[in-house]
Design an enzyme around this catalytic site. Structure first.
Site, short mmCIF file in Angstrom:
data_model
loop_
_atom_site.label_atom_id
_atom_site.label_comp_id
_atom_site.label_asym_id
_atom_site.label_seq_id
_atom_site.Cartn_x
_atom_site.Cartn_y
_atom_site.Cartn_z
N LYS A 1 81.41 10.92 12.88
CA LYS A 1 81.06 11.71 14.05
C LYS A 1 79.74 11.26 14.66
CE LYS A 1 83.84 15.78 13.05
NZ LYS A 1 83.87 17.26 12.81
N ARG B 1 86.79 16.41 4.92
CA ARG B 1 87.80 15.81 5.81
C ARG B 1 87.27 14.43 6.21
NH1 ARG B 1 88.95 15.59 11.31
NH2 ARG B 1 91.18 15.71 11.83
#
Length: 377
Positions: A328, A361
């Site tokens: 991210k 995740r």
């Protein structure tokens, strides 16, 4: 003059530390609670309740911070910060058991809170994006054969769950119609059924229509990044199938969530949002719930790192916690170097694993599985 040697102890294994100094073995386990400390925030107490808790804390050598108006009864409600060793907090709980003003109920909640322990072995949710526009691997697994191959690779690498997304929810992403999501999901779900693959399958979708199709075709988990905000019916669909739901916190939509998100207190706002949504999910019959504070979904970089540093605070919700940091933007890498992103994701994952987070995740399951194996002692 003697030169004394002092050293801070950060080892959580207090029993081991006591053993090494020769402490009495028969008393070691119970004594360890005197060396473990917690600060507990309790919300919306009356000034009478807050005063009783404060005096009770002081009576056992602990402390309790309250609103300055509590003593003079000028504050109608007060949050309090109760701090002490586990041993002291247990004594406070015992004393509150016999108090009026609903404090006997609080006593039971403190006991439950002190007994909570996170799962010690972190599980991995492997990401399979079957989209043309996901932020790190858009288009790479859009073709069914490529998706099938990657699915098998994720399983071989050690994934505990496969999280399949047919819609990108990266900042600025445009909504994908349910019919298109279903068209993308059909081949991979057919493959999973045909090959009799037993690993739990999670579907990353905000749509109740997509959720209904997926749960009717072998999926057992719905990962709603909007936390029921996008499509209110998705919770009812999940309940109908008796499926697990991952409730993620998100502020806004992918189109606007990263446009100067603001919080007065990001931890408490996210915490109470998730608390309200888990209570709703439970009320309509959803039994299996995972919470995700939503790194990167309507949060500044500073917000994201505060959540990561304080992840343990979300354990008080009483549900498994999932965190997703993989590749991210908070990593600060603007190019497409996924190898570097995976390395930095791993660095952030390490303390989360040590804190006992339930699920990570991730894109690179193999790398994270190696980290988990190396930390297993």
């Amino acid at each position: 003059m003697k030169d004394f040697v002092l050293k801070e102890v950060v080892n959580n294994n207090i029993e081991q530390e006591l053993s090494e100094i020769g402490f009495d073995e028969s008393y070691r386990t119970s004594a360890a609670d005197k060396f473990r400390y917690k600060n507990i925030k309790i919300f919306n107490l009356t000034h009478t309740q807050a005063n009783i808790i404060k005096q009770t804390a002081l009576s056992v050598g602990a402390d309790c911070g309250t609103h300055k108006g509590v003593i003079t009864a000028n504050a109608e409600l007060s949050n309090v910060l109760l701090g002490g060793s586990i041993s002291q907090l247990n004594k406070i709980s015992e004393k509150l058991r016999n108090q009026p003003f609903s404090l006997s109920s609080l006593s039971e909640q403190i006991q439950t809170f002190l007994k909570q322990k996170p799962q010690r072995k972190t599980k991995l949710a492997g990401i399979l994006n079957i989209t043309p526009d996901s932020f790190s691997d858009g288009g790479k697994y859009l073709k069914p054969k490529d998706a099938e191959k990657h699915l098998i690779q994720l399983i071989d690498d050690g994934a505990d769950i496969i999280d399949i997304g047919a819609e990108s929810t990266k900042p600025g992403a445009i909504d994908t119609e349910p019919d298109e999501q279903i068209n993308r999901l059909k081949p991979i779900l057919t493959f999973i059924h045909r090959e009799n693959i037993k690993i739990p399958i999670s579907i990353d979708t905000r749509s109740s229509v997509v959720a209904d199709f997926a749960l009717n075709n072998g999926a057992s988990i719905i990962n709603d990044v909007s936390g029921f905000d996008y499509d209110k019916k998705i919770a009812e669909v999940t309940a109908k199938y008796g499926a697990t739901v991952i409730i993620q916190h998100s502020k806004g939509t992918p189109q606007n969530m990263q446009k100067n998100p603001e919080y007065k207190n990001v931890i408490e706002e996210v915490f109470f949002s998730l608390k309200n949504k888990t209570e709703y999910a439970k009320s309509i019959g959803i039994k299996n719930i995972i919470v995700d504070p939503g790194i990167g979904f309507g949060k500044s970089r500073e917000n994201n790192f505060e959540i990561l540093n304080r992840t343990e605070e979300f354990y008080a919700l009483g549900y498994p916690v999932m965190i997703g940091v993989s590749r991210k933007s908070l990593l600060g890498i603007k190019d497409d170097n996924n190898d570097l992103k995976d390395s930095l994701s791993l660095a952030i994952s390490c303390p989360l694993i040590q804190k006992g987070v339930d699920y990570l995740r991730v894109h690179n399951v193999k790398l994270h599985k190696a980290l988990l194996d190396s930390l297993s002692i």
